[in-house]
Design an enzyme around this catalytic site. Sequence first.
Site, PDB file in Angstrom:
ATOM      1  N   ASP A 109       0.768  -1.231  -0.105  1.00 49.71           N
ATOM      2  CA  ASP A 109      -0.005  -0.245  -0.154  1.00 49.71           C
ATOM      3  C   ASP A 109       0.708   1.104   0.340  1.00 49.71           C
ATOM      4  O   ASP A 109       1.585   1.602   0.571  1.00 49.71           O
ATOM      5  CB  ASP A 109      -0.801  -0.096   1.564  1.00 49.71           C
ATOM      6  N   ARG A 137       4.986   2.023  10.262  1.00 51.66           N
ATOM      7  CA  ARG A 137       5.079   3.086   9.754  1.00 51.66           C
ATOM      8  C   ARG A 137       5.503   3.858   9.473  1.00 51.66           C
ATOM      9  O   ARG A 137       5.321   5.116  10.734  1.00 51.66           O
ATOM     10  CB  ARG A 137       2.866   3.465   9.503  1.00 51.66           C
ATOM     11  N   GLN A 146      -4.093  -4.090  12.878  1.00 51.31           N
ATOM     12  CA  GLN A 146      -5.592  -3.814  12.601  1.00 51.31           C
ATOM     13  C   GLN A 146      -6.033  -5.587  12.096  1.00 51.31           C
ATOM     14  O   GLN A 146      -5.277  -6.090  11.607  1.00 51.31           O
ATOM     15  CB  GLN A 146      -5.813  -2.651  11.220  1.00 51.31           C
ATOM     16  N   ASP A 153     -14.624   6.211   6.304  1.00 46.66           N
ATOM     17  CA  ASP A 153     -13.662   5.996   7.226  1.00 46.66           C
ATOM     18  C   ASP A 153     -15.562   5.850   8.309  1.00 46.66           C
ATOM     19  O   ASP A 153     -16.216   6.463   8.259  1.00 46.66           O
ATOM     20  CB  ASP A 153     -13.675   7.295   8.291  1.00 46.66           C
ATOM     21  N   GLU A 207     -10.717   7.383  15.069  1.00 50.51           N
ATOM     22  CA  GLU A 207     -11.427   6.932  13.953  1.00 50.51           C
ATOM     23  C   GLU A 207     -11.146   5.021  13.974  1.00 50.51           C
ATOM     24  O   GLU A 207      -9.851   4.888  15.017  1.00 50.51           O
ATOM     25  CB  GLU A 207     -10.685   7.803  12.660  1.00 50.51           C
ATOM     26  N   SER A 212     -10.859   2.254   8.668  1.00 55.58           N
ATOM     27  CA  SER A 212     -10.636   3.019   6.603  1.00 55.58           C
ATOM     28  C   SER A 212     -11.842   1.655   6.054  1.00 55.58           C
ATOM     29  O   SER A 212     -10.877   0.558   6.265  1.00 55.58           O
ATOM     30  CB  SER A 212      -9.537   3.606   6.323  1.00 55.58           C
TER      31      SER A 212
END
Length: 336
Positions: free
Chosen positions: A58, A111, A126, A237, A250, A253
């Site tokens: 991604d 990340r 996740q 979201d 949030e 997504s």
Amino acid sequence: MSRSLYIPEGYKSALTLRETQHAIKYIKDVFQQALSFALTLDRVSAPLIVKKGSGINDDLNGVERKVDFDIKEIGSEAEVVQSLAKWKRMALYRYGYTAGEGIYTDMNAIRRDDDTDNTHSIFVDQWDWEKVITREQRTIEYLKDAVKSVVKAVAYTKRKISLRYPQIAGSINTDVFFITTQELEDMYPDKTGHERERLITKEHGTVFLMGIGGKLKSGEKHDGRAPDYDDWSLNGDILFWDEVLDDSLEISSMGIRVDETSLKSQLAECGAEDRMQYKYHQMIADGTLPLTIGGGIGQSRLCMLLLKKAHIGEVQSSIWTDEMIEKCAENGITLL
């Protein structure tokens, strides 16, 4: 550089460290079973690394640096995944799934360029899920139904955890308020994207904000989205109001994925037509890959919300700045 750290006034965790660890496992066990049942999903194994240049990783907003390294035996480089958005669609094709069937998996990523704060960590965990759909199901109505299923799974998990730990009792509003990013900008034209999310979520409790990725009438984007997985007109979201943080949170997504038409137009809008060199993109363009819907649901963020925690580091182990560690310790926030 870290974002600003928010310290809730008088905050004290309702659970001990040991209770927290037990509760994290309980939430993950209950929620993934509820999600699997609600969306008809099979549990599968997923990669932590993929080959560099495969087109499967991604690209997020297209500027984040991936964690990469060389592999001695193979003589090529690999990358730690940033998400599994593309891998899942390929997996559905390879495993022979058909319309109405899907998969979910644990996704762990790094990340390195993310700024850290109460809800952001460089370590991402996740549940990633993906489901095959028909062309007729590529609609807002189908997307909304999937959103309601995810929210009901969250609400069910909250009821279960509240029974086990009465000191964190509460409920999740299952009456989802649906609104587009353009409608939200029209309501609050002078606010930032996050300020708008906070205002609408405080009012409604549970919100699905639709249409993320493309430019609004103002010429600005509400938020960035890669052009080659979500259809920007059929995504969004899931936001919940977090009373501890006094802010919107949030949790997911998600969206209906690009078909051959939306892939071409979104790549052109981003000036990223060169991605059509990759097999993944070619398999969408020629109709080889199935049409799908999918998303990611933050495991640590869900635990934060349901356990009434003030910092994501209370429910996951990661790396933080010395300044953040010290400030949290001074204010009763114990980072794992």
